[in-house]
Design a protein around this motif. Structure first.
Motif, PDB file in Angstrom:
ATOM      1  N   ILE A  72       0.832  -1.211   0.000  1.00 35.48           N
ATOM      2  CA  ILE A  72       0.000   0.000   0.000  1.00 35.48           C
ATOM      3  C   ILE A  72       0.864   1.257   0.000  1.00 35.48           C
ATOM      4  N   VAL A  73       1.925   1.254   0.803  1.00 32.82           N
ATOM      5  CA  VAL A  73       2.824   2.412   0.855  1.00 32.82           C
ATOM      6  C   VAL A  73       3.523   2.599  -0.488  1.00 32.82           C
ATOM      7  N   ALA A  74       3.989   1.494  -1.084  1.00 31.24           N
ATOM      8  CA  ALA A  74       4.651   1.567  -2.388  1.00 31.24           C
ATOM      9  C   ALA A  74       3.713   2.141  -3.439  1.00 31.24           C
ATOM     10  N   CYS A  75       2.441   1.746  -3.383  1.00 31.57           N
ATOM     11  CA  CYS A  75       1.439   2.240  -4.331  1.00 31.57           C
ATOM     12  C   CYS A  75       1.264   3.750  -4.201  1.00 31.57           C
ATOM     13  N   SER A  76       1.152   4.243  -2.980  1.00 31.90           N
ATOM     14  CA  SER A  76       0.939   5.684  -2.775  1.00 31.90           C
ATOM     15  C   SER A  76       2.158   6.502  -3.193  1.00 31.90           C
ATOM     16  N   ILE A  77       3.358   5.977  -2.925  1.00 32.19           N
ATOM     17  CA  ILE A  77       4.575   6.695  -3.315  1.00 32.19           C
ATOM     18  C   ILE A  77       4.743   6.695  -4.832  1.00 32.19           C
ATOM     19  N   ALA A  78       4.367   5.587  -5.472  1.00 37.22           N
ATOM     20  CA  ALA A  78       4.518   5.486  -6.931  1.00 37.22           C
ATOM     21  C   ALA A  78       3.739   6.566  -7.659  1.00 37.22           C
ATOM     22  N   LEU A  79       2.596   6.974  -7.099  1.00 38.58           N
ATOM     23  CA  LEU A  79       1.739   7.953  -7.763  1.00 38.58           C
ATOM     24  C   LEU A  79       2.074   9.395  -7.398  1.00 38.58           C
ATOM     25  N   ARG A  80       3.066   9.582  -6.568  1.00 35.30           N
ATOM     26  CA  ARG A  80       3.400  10.930  -6.093  1.00 35.30           C
ATOM     27  C   ARG A  80       3.698  11.916  -7.215  1.00 35.30           C
ATOM     28  N   PRO A  81       4.421  11.539  -8.281  1.00 35.60           N
ATOM     29  CA  PRO A  81       4.718  12.534  -9.324  1.00 35.60           C
ATOM     30  C   PRO A  81       3.541  12.839 -10.249  1.00 35.60           C
ATOM     31  N   ILE A  82       2.483  12.019 -10.202  1.00 37.87           N
ATOM     32  CA  ILE A  82       1.360  12.198 -11.119  1.00 37.87           C
ATOM     33  C   ILE A  82       0.409  13.253 -10.565  1.00 37.87           C
ATOM     34  N   LYS A  83       0.200  14.325 -11.302  1.00 36.34           N
ATOM     35  CA  LYS A  83      -0.569  15.460 -10.785  1.00 36.34           C
ATOM     36  C   LYS A  83      -2.073  15.196 -10.780  1.00 36.34           C
ATOM     37  N   ASP A  84      -2.589  14.575 -11.849  1.00 37.23           N
ATOM     38  CA  ASP A  84      -4.037  14.401 -11.977  1.00 37.23           C
ATOM     39  C   ASP A  84      -4.484  13.001 -11.547  1.00 37.23           C
ATOM     40  N   LYS A  85      -3.877  12.477 -10.497  1.00 38.23           N
ATOM     41  CA  LYS A  85      -4.240  11.125 -10.053  1.00 38.23           C
ATOM     42  C   LYS A  85      -5.635  11.121  -9.438  1.00 38.23           C
ATOM     43  N   GLN A  86      -6.358  10.040  -9.692  1.00 37.00           N
ATOM     44  CA  GLN A  86      -7.700   9.850  -9.166  1.00 37.00           C
ATOM     45  C   GLN A  86      -7.764   8.501  -8.463  1.00 37.00           C
ATOM     46  N   LEU A  87      -8.957   8.154  -7.976  1.00 34.21           N
ATOM     47  CA  LEU A  87      -9.111   6.913  -7.225  1.00 34.21           C
ATOM     48  C   LEU A  87      -8.719   5.709  -8.063  1.00 34.21           C
ATOM     49  N   HIS A  88      -9.095   5.723  -9.349  1.00 39.14           N
ATOM     50  CA  HIS A  88      -8.751   4.577 -10.197  1.00 39.14           C
ATOM     51  C   HIS A  88      -7.250   4.452 -10.399  1.00 39.14           C
ATOM     52  N   SER A  89      -6.515   5.563 -10.279  1.00 38.18           N
ATOM     53  CA  SER A  89      -5.059   5.496 -10.390  1.00 38.18           C
ATOM     54  C   SER A  89      -4.470   4.658  -9.265  1.00 38.18           C
ATOM     55  N   TYR A  90      -5.009   4.829  -8.054  1.00 39.09           N
ATOM     56  CA  TYR A  90      -4.535   4.042  -6.916  1.00 39.09           C
ATOM     57  C   TYR A  90      -4.870   2.562  -7.100  1.00 39.09           C
ATOM     58  N   SER A  91      -6.074   2.271  -7.572  1.00 40.63           N
ATOM     59  CA  SER A  91      -6.449   0.873  -7.778  1.00 40.63           C
ATOM     60  C   SER A  91      -5.608   0.242  -8.884  1.00 40.63           C
ATOM     61  N   ASN A  92      -5.301   1.012  -9.927  1.00 43.26           N
ATOM     62  CA  ASN A  92      -4.450   0.498 -10.998  1.00 43.26           C
ATOM     63  C   ASN A  92      -3.043   0.203 -10.495  1.00 43.26           C
ATOM     64  N   ALA A  93      -2.486   1.134  -9.726  1.00 46.53           N
ATOM     65  CA  ALA A  93      -1.132   0.944  -9.196  1.00 46.53           C
ATOM     66  C   ALA A  93      -1.084  -0.225  -8.227  1.00 46.53           C
ATOM     67  N   LEU A  94      -2.102  -0.328  -7.384  1.00 47.30           N
ATOM     68  CA  LEU A  94      -2.149  -1.419  -6.409  1.00 47.30           C
ATOM     69  C   LEU A  94      -2.234  -2.766  -7.118  1.00 47.30           C
ATOM     70  N   ALA A  95      -3.111  -2.856  -8.118  1.00 49.14           N
ATOM     71  CA  ALA A  95      -3.250  -4.111  -8.862  1.00 49.14           C
ATOM     72  C   ALA A  95      -1.964  -4.449  -9.606  1.00 49.14           C
ATOM     73  N   ALA A  96      -1.331  -3.439 -10.200  1.00 49.52           N
ATOM     74  CA  ALA A  96      -0.125  -3.671 -10.993  1.00 49.52           C
ATOM     75  C   ALA A  96       1.030  -4.161 -10.129  1.00 49.52           C
ATOM     76  N   ILE A  97       1.278  -3.475  -9.012  1.00 50.83           N
ATOM     77  CA  ILE A  97       2.407  -3.851  -8.158  1.00 50.83           C
ATOM     78  C   ILE A  97       2.127  -5.172  -7.444  1.00 50.83           C
ATOM     79  N   ALA A  98       0.862  -5.386  -7.072  1.00 52.42           N
ATOM     80  CA  ALA A  98       0.510  -6.641  -6.397  1.00 52.42           C
ATOM     81  C   ALA A  98       0.690  -7.828  -7.336  1.00 52.42           C
ATOM     82  N   LEU A  99       0.244  -7.689  -8.583  1.00 54.99           N
ATOM     83  CA  LEU A  99       0.359  -8.791  -9.535  1.00 54.99           C
ATOM     84  C   LEU A  99       1.795  -8.948 -10.034  1.00 54.99           C
ATOM     85  N   GLY A 100       2.353  -7.873 -10.567  1.00 51.24           N
ATOM     86  CA  GLY A 100       3.709  -7.954 -11.115  1.00 51.24           C
ATOM     87  C   GLY A 100       4.749  -8.261 -10.057  1.00 51.24           C
ATOM     88  N   GLY A 101       4.680  -7.541  -8.940  1.00 50.67           N
ATOM     89  CA  GLY A 101       5.657  -7.751  -7.878  1.00 50.67           C
ATOM     90  C   GLY A 101       5.379  -8.997  -7.064  1.00 50.67           C
TER      91      GLY A 101
END
Length: 241
Positions: A72-101
């Motif tokens: 969860i922490v990795a997901c939130s930090i990953a999106l830090r540089p993205i200015k227009d992040k929305q709720l789906h951005s967090y779910s996408n990052a969480l799914a991506a890092i959880a599956l890939g990692g």
């Protein structure tokens, strides 16, 4: 390995303070640097004490809970540089890092290292930290580049491919430099501990393949999910009109 005296530990901060001094002299904000440095110090001190307790625990539930927090922490930090992040951005990052990692980590733990049990804390936690950090950094680069590319092109596929290529640059640079320019941390630590360099090399090869695979797969999943979202919005706009 010899213990580092506290006074020597303090001296290690001098190069960082030099960087902050340069930033200050060049009229740049040093707030982010100070916050990052303070968080690093506090977090490492806390985890140092926590790991002593975690390594003594033989409960998979606690290990999985810790991995979930790291994810969860990795997901939130990953999106830090993205200015227009929305709720789906967090779910996408969480799914991506959880599956890939997560899947890459599981494969390495079970099939390559054959760790028994699979949730052995002194194995899975350090490796998970490396995997999630690598995936986090690559997803962050790809996400920021994807947003930037969309501002210059209406072709989502082109933006996705350009972002993925940009995200892979640090990974491939690391593969090209390892052994010639750099001796990675895990290999160096093992050599310091007296392990044969040839054995350390085997472990480092596993680590490099693990990090590259986890980061690349996570980035690809994140970009595909993000591209699907953007394409869905583009297709919905003409229908509304």
């Amino acid at each position: 390995m010899a213990t580092i005296p506290l006074i020597n530990l303090g001296l290690s901060f001098l190069p960082v303070f030099l960087v902050l001094t340069i930033m200050f002299r060049w009229s740049l904000s040093i707030k982010d640097g100070l916050v990052a440095l303070a968080r690093m110090l506090i977090q490492l001190l806390i985890i140092g004490y926590a790991l002593n307790w975690i390594f003594a625990v033989d409960t998979p539930l606690i290990i999985l809970s810790l991995l979930a927090v790291m994810l969860i922490v990795a997901c939130s930090i990953a999106l830090r540089p993205i200015k227009d992040k929305q709720l789906h951005s967090y779910s996408n990052a969480l799914a991506a890092i959880a599956l890939g990692g997560g899947l890459t980590l599981g494969f390495i733990i079970v099939w390559v290292l054959e760790s028994q049990p699979w949730y052995k804390p002194d194995t899975i936690i350090p490796l998970a930290g490396m995997v999630f950090a690598s995936a986090m950094n690559t997803v962050s680069i790809c996400g920021e580049r994807f947003s930037m590319e969309l501002n210059h092109t209406s072709c989502v596929e082109t933006a996705k491919k350009q972002a993925f290529q940009a995200g892979l640059i640090p990974l491939f640079n690391t593969l090209l430099a390892v052994g010639l320019v750099t001796l990675p941390g895990m290999m160096t630590g093992q050599i310091f501990s007296g392990v044969s360099p040839l054995i350390a090399v085997r472990y480092q090869i596993v680590v490099m393949c693990m990090l590259t695979g986890a980061a690349g797969i996570s980035a690809a999943i994140f970009l595909q999910l993000s591209a699907n979202r953007v394409q869905g919005k583009q297709e919905a706009q003409p229908n509304k009109q």
